[in-house]
Design an enzyme around this catalytic site. Sequence first.
Site, PDB file in Angstrom:
ATOM      1  N   GLU A   1      34.811  22.146  51.342  1.00  0.00           N
ATOM      2  CA  GLU A   1      33.942  21.635  50.270  1.00  0.00           C
ATOM      3  C   GLU A   1      32.705  20.964  50.863  1.00  0.00           C
ATOM      4  O   GLU A   1      32.582  20.766  52.069  1.00  0.00           O
ATOM      5  CB  GLU A   1      34.743  20.681  49.379  1.00  0.00           C
ATOM      6  CG  GLU A   1      35.880  21.427  48.682  1.00  0.00           C
ATOM      7  CD  GLU A   1      36.612  20.591  47.650  1.00  0.00           C
ATOM      8  OE1 GLU A   1      36.440  19.349  47.616  1.00  0.00           O
ATOM      9  OE2 GLU A   1      37.371  21.199  46.854  1.00  0.00           O
TER      10      GLU A   1
ATOM     11  N   CYS B   1      35.895  28.795  49.067  1.00  0.00           N
ATOM     12  CA  CYS B   1      37.347  28.877  48.872  1.00  0.00           C
ATOM     13  C   CYS B   1      38.045  29.253  50.185  1.00  0.00           C
ATOM     14  O   CYS B   1      37.447  29.868  51.078  1.00  0.00           O
ATOM     15  CB  CYS B   1      37.674  29.954  47.845  1.00  0.00           C
ATOM     16  SG  CYS B   1      37.132  29.593  46.177  1.00  0.00           S
TER      17      CYS B   1
ATOM     18  N   GLU C   1      40.372  31.530  50.643  1.00  0.00           N
ATOM     19  CA  GLU C   1      40.533  32.976  50.845  1.00  0.00           C
ATOM     20  C   GLU C   1      39.290  33.575  51.506  1.00  0.00           C
ATOM     21  O   GLU C   1      39.378  34.367  52.449  1.00  0.00           O
ATOM     22  CB  GLU C   1      40.763  33.686  49.503  1.00  0.00           C
ATOM     23  CG  GLU C   1      42.031  33.282  48.777  1.00  0.00           C
ATOM     24  CD  GLU C   1      41.828  32.114  47.828  1.00  0.00           C
ATOM     25  OE1 GLU C   1      41.051  31.189  48.162  1.00  0.00           O
ATOM     26  OE2 GLU C   1      42.454  32.115  46.763  1.00  0.00           O
TER      27      GLU C   1
ATOM     28  N   CYS D   1      36.765  35.426  44.900  1.00  0.00           N
ATOM     29  CA  CYS D   1      37.657  35.761  46.019  1.00  0.00           C
ATOM     30  C   CYS D   1      38.302  37.122  45.799  1.00  0.00           C
ATOM     31  O   CYS D   1      38.476  37.905  46.741  1.00  0.00           O
ATOM     32  CB  CYS D   1      38.723  34.686  46.205  1.00  0.00           C
ATOM     33  SG  CYS D   1      38.055  33.168  46.931  1.00  0.00           S
TER      34      CYS D   1
HETATM   35  N1  THU Z   1      39.683  27.171  45.614  1.00  0.00           N
HETATM   36  C1  THU Z   1      40.119  27.989  46.611  1.00  0.00           C
HETATM   37  O1  THU Z   1      40.131  27.630  47.795  1.00  0.00           O
HETATM   38  N2  THU Z   1      40.572  29.233  46.261  1.00  0.00           N
HETATM   39  C2  THU Z   1      40.543  29.740  44.988  1.00  0.00           C
HETATM   40  O2  THU Z   1      40.865  30.908  44.774  1.00  0.00           O
HETATM   41  C3  THU Z   1      40.145  28.889  43.876  1.00  0.00           C
HETATM   42  C4  THU Z   1      39.692  27.518  44.223  1.00  0.00           C
HETATM   43  C5  THU Z   1      39.146  25.863  45.998  1.00  0.00           C
HETATM   44  C6  THU Z   1      37.679  25.691  45.719  1.00  0.00           C
HETATM   45  C7  THU Z   1      37.566  24.196  45.628  1.00  0.00           C
HETATM   46  O3  THU Z   1      37.384  23.669  46.942  1.00  0.00           O
HETATM   47  C8  THU Z   1      38.920  23.742  45.105  1.00  0.00           C
HETATM   48  O4  THU Z   1      39.790  24.845  45.273  1.00  0.00           O
HETATM   49  C9  THU Z   1      38.910  23.344  43.651  1.00  0.00           C
HETATM   50  O5  THU Z   1      38.378  24.333  42.851  1.00  0.00           O
END
Ligand code: THU
Length: 158
Positions: free
Chosen positions: A64, A73, A75, A115
């Site tokens: 983040e 994300c 993935e 993703c």
């Molecule tokens: N997030 C992921 O890492 N993968 C996903 O498929 C959906 C969301 C993360 C993004 C963000 O850092 C946190 O989860 C909250 O949305």
Amino acid sequence: MQIRNISISVEVYSSLAALPAEDRMLVRQAQQASDAAYAPYSRFQVGAAVLLDNGEVVAAGNQENAAYPSGLCAERTALFYAGARHPHAAVKAIAIAAQRCGQPAPRPPYPCGACRQVMLECEKRGHLPVRVIMYGEVLTEVAHSVADLLPLSFDLDC
Ligand code: THU
């Protein structure tokens, strides 16, 4: 007018022990990657572990940023890293695990739309169905291919 029905099947597991050994190994790596995720804003830590056809596993957590849209994300972080390190290897499987405020997510962490789009291109690029293991403490679901998770997907060849 006609109706076209689209259906998919997923494997459903109620415990980690019930998963095939390779899936279990990948889930463990995804869990470890979720421990190392950088998610101070959402406190939703996701880990993804990618198994390549050369036997390598590449894992990463979500990253983040204070300027929120700049994050990525788990993935996509893992898949892009795998693509950078092993450009000629096909993706065989990806496991995803998540924790919210330090507590393991009980239900499967389904990948977001962006993703899925990236996962689909990896699948097409590797000419292999990618097994998608979405691990939850109470329920785990496994899709047999990314195409199942993104029907009616964008394609330049339309
Ligand atoms: N997030 C992921 O890492 N993968 C996903 O498929 C959906 C969301 C993360 C993004 C963000 O850092 C946190 O989860 C909250 O949305």
